[in-house]
Design an enzyme around this catalytic site. Structure first.
Site, short mmCIF file in Angstrom:
data_model
loop_
_atom_site.label_atom_id
_atom_site.label_comp_id
_atom_site.label_asym_id
_atom_site.label_seq_id
_atom_site.Cartn_x
_atom_site.Cartn_y
_atom_site.Cartn_z
N ARG A 107 0.84 -1.19 0.00
CA ARG A 107 0.00 0.00 0.00
C ARG A 107 0.87 1.25 0.00
O ARG A 107 2.05 1.21 0.40
CB ARG A 107 -0.90 0.03 1.23
CG ARG A 107 -1.94 -1.10 1.30
CD ARG A 107 -2.83 -0.90 2.52
NE ARG A 107 -3.84 -1.93 2.64
CZ ARG A 107 -3.68 -3.05 3.37
NH1 ARG A 107 -2.55 -3.25 4.01
NH2 ARG A 107 -4.66 -3.95 3.44
N HIS A 157 -4.41 -8.71 3.75
CA HIS A 157 -5.82 -8.54 4.08
C HIS A 157 -6.16 -9.27 5.38
O HIS A 157 -5.72 -10.40 5.59
CB HIS A 157 -6.71 -9.09 2.96
CG HIS A 157 -6.75 -8.22 1.75
ND1 HIS A 157 -7.14 -8.68 0.51
CD2 HIS A 157 -6.44 -6.91 1.58
CE1 HIS A 157 -7.08 -7.70 -0.37
NE2 HIS A 157 -6.66 -6.62 0.26
N TYR A 187 -11.52 -8.93 -6.03
CA TYR A 187 -10.72 -8.95 -7.25
C TYR A 187 -11.24 -9.95 -8.28
O TYR A 187 -10.84 -9.90 -9.44
CB TYR A 187 -9.25 -9.25 -6.91
CG TYR A 187 -8.63 -8.15 -6.09
CD1 TYR A 187 -8.36 -6.91 -6.65
CD2 TYR A 187 -8.36 -8.32 -4.74
CE1 TYR A 187 -7.82 -5.88 -5.90
CE2 TYR A 187 -7.82 -7.30 -3.97
CZ TYR A 187 -7.55 -6.08 -4.56
OH TYR A 187 -7.04 -5.06 -3.81
N ARG A 222 -1.48 -2.12 -7.15
CA ARG A 222 -1.77 -3.17 -6.16
C ARG A 222 -2.95 -4.02 -6.64
O ARG A 222 -2.92 -5.25 -6.56
CB ARG A 222 -2.06 -2.53 -4.81
CG ARG A 222 -2.51 -3.45 -3.70
CD ARG A 222 -2.71 -2.63 -2.43
NE ARG A 222 -3.54 -3.29 -1.44
CZ ARG A 222 -3.07 -4.10 -0.50
NH1 ARG A 222 -1.79 -4.37 -0.43
NH2 ARG A 222 -3.90 -4.65 0.39
N HIS A 241 -2.38 2.69 -5.97
CA HIS A 241 -3.26 1.62 -5.50
C HIS A 241 -3.75 0.75 -6.65
O HIS A 241 -4.02 -0.44 -6.46
CB HIS A 241 -4.45 2.20 -4.74
CG HIS A 241 -4.97 1.29 -3.67
ND1 HIS A 241 -4.23 0.94 -2.56
CD2 HIS A 241 -6.15 0.63 -3.54
CE1 HIS A 241 -4.94 0.12 -1.79
NE2 HIS A 241 -6.09 -0.09 -2.38
N LYS A 261 -2.47 0.53 7.58
CA LYS A 261 -3.92 0.50 7.58
C LYS A 261 -4.49 -0.37 8.69
O LYS A 261 -5.47 0.00 9.34
CB LYS A 261 -4.45 0.01 6.22
CG LYS A 261 -5.97 0.02 6.11
CD LYS A 261 -6.42 -0.40 4.72
CE LYS A 261 -7.94 -0.38 4.60
NZ LYS A 261 -8.40 -0.77 3.24
#
Length: 262
Positions: A105, A230, A239, A207, A204, A130
């Site tokens: 990120r 995640h 995705y 990514r 992003h 994050k």
């Protein structure tokens, strides 16, 4: 309306309706801001009634958008366009690789320090900005070589521990509010990359592209989740929306659609 005490519930409804052309997420932020302001006015005694309850709740479906991804050829073209003989090119090349090859990120790239690398074990260890969850990833030869090239020949000699620094004195680390959009835009224009449709093309999106490529290569969801850091598998499954080839395999023909509708 000239004074706060003139506000009525109908005025708030009309305010929200007048902004219905915004995307749900944008409208939700606007309504949330107004709601907090109305609560503040009530607490201060400026409003006799708390109108914040009269504002509608704007529901935004979780992961409702399709991730923006680059064509594989565009990533190759972008990296090839970077001038790696300059300090800017060495730095930007390493940044782009960290996003497109390792899926880091933006905040984690900015927060990288010289202590994040274990060169002997060939790993990168961070605490994700994050989620605050630790993440350890293998350092590939490609990314490692780009980082060494920047650290040895492109990075200013300073006492800062942060890896990536600005190009001009005082050569400081990037602020947490930096977005690196200018970096991607600059080299994309140098490469002459033109997207066929309007899409996001910042850090992003690189990514997102990595996640989609892993999915196309039949990488299991748990592995992709581990790579991207995640904490919820739901964040990874989004995705699947961008994996066009797999979606094509499960699509219905017109005849099948007609049979279902009947």
């Amino acid at each position: 309306i000239k004074k706060f005490d003139q506000i009525q519930s109908i005025d708030l409804s009309e305010f929200v309706i007048s902004r219905r052309h915004f995307k749900p997420k944008t409208l939700s932020r606007i309504v949330s801001g107004v709601r907090l302001f109305l609560q503040f006015l009530t607490l201060r005694g400026i409003l006799k009634k708390d109108f914040s309850q009269d504002l509608p709740v704007i529901r935004v479906a979780r992961d409702s958008e399709i991730p923006s991804v680059w064509d594989r050829g565009f990533i190759v073209k972008l990296l090839a366009a970077v001038d790696r003989s300059s300090a800017k090119g060495k730095r930007d090349y390493a940044i782009i690789l960290l996003a497109s090859r390792m899926g880091l990120r933006l905040g984690d790239i900015i927060g990288l320090t010289l202590d994040s690398f274990n060169w002997e074990a060939a790993t990168i260890s961070i605490t994700q900005s994050k989620t605050q969850v630790p993440l350890c990833l293998p350092l590939t030869d490609e990314v490692g070589e780009a980082l060494i090239d920047y650290l040895s020949s492109g990075r200013p000699d300073t006492n800062y521990r942060e890896v990536f620094l600005t190009l001009r004195p005082p050569f400081a680390p990037f602020s947490k509010n930096s977005h690196f959009h200018h970096i991607i835009t600059y080299w994309r224009e140098v490469a002459g990359i033109q997207f066929r449709t309007k899409q996001r093309h910042g850090i992003h999106s690189l990514r997102h592209t990595l996640a989609t490529q892993l999915l196309e290569n039949e990488t299991p969801f748990p592995v992709i989740a581990d790579i991207l850091g995640h904490t919820s598998m739901a964040s990874t499954r989004i995705y699947a929306k961008a994996d066009v080839e797999t979606l094509r395999q499960v699509s219905l023909s017109f005849e099948e659609v007609n049979n279902v509708c009947k």
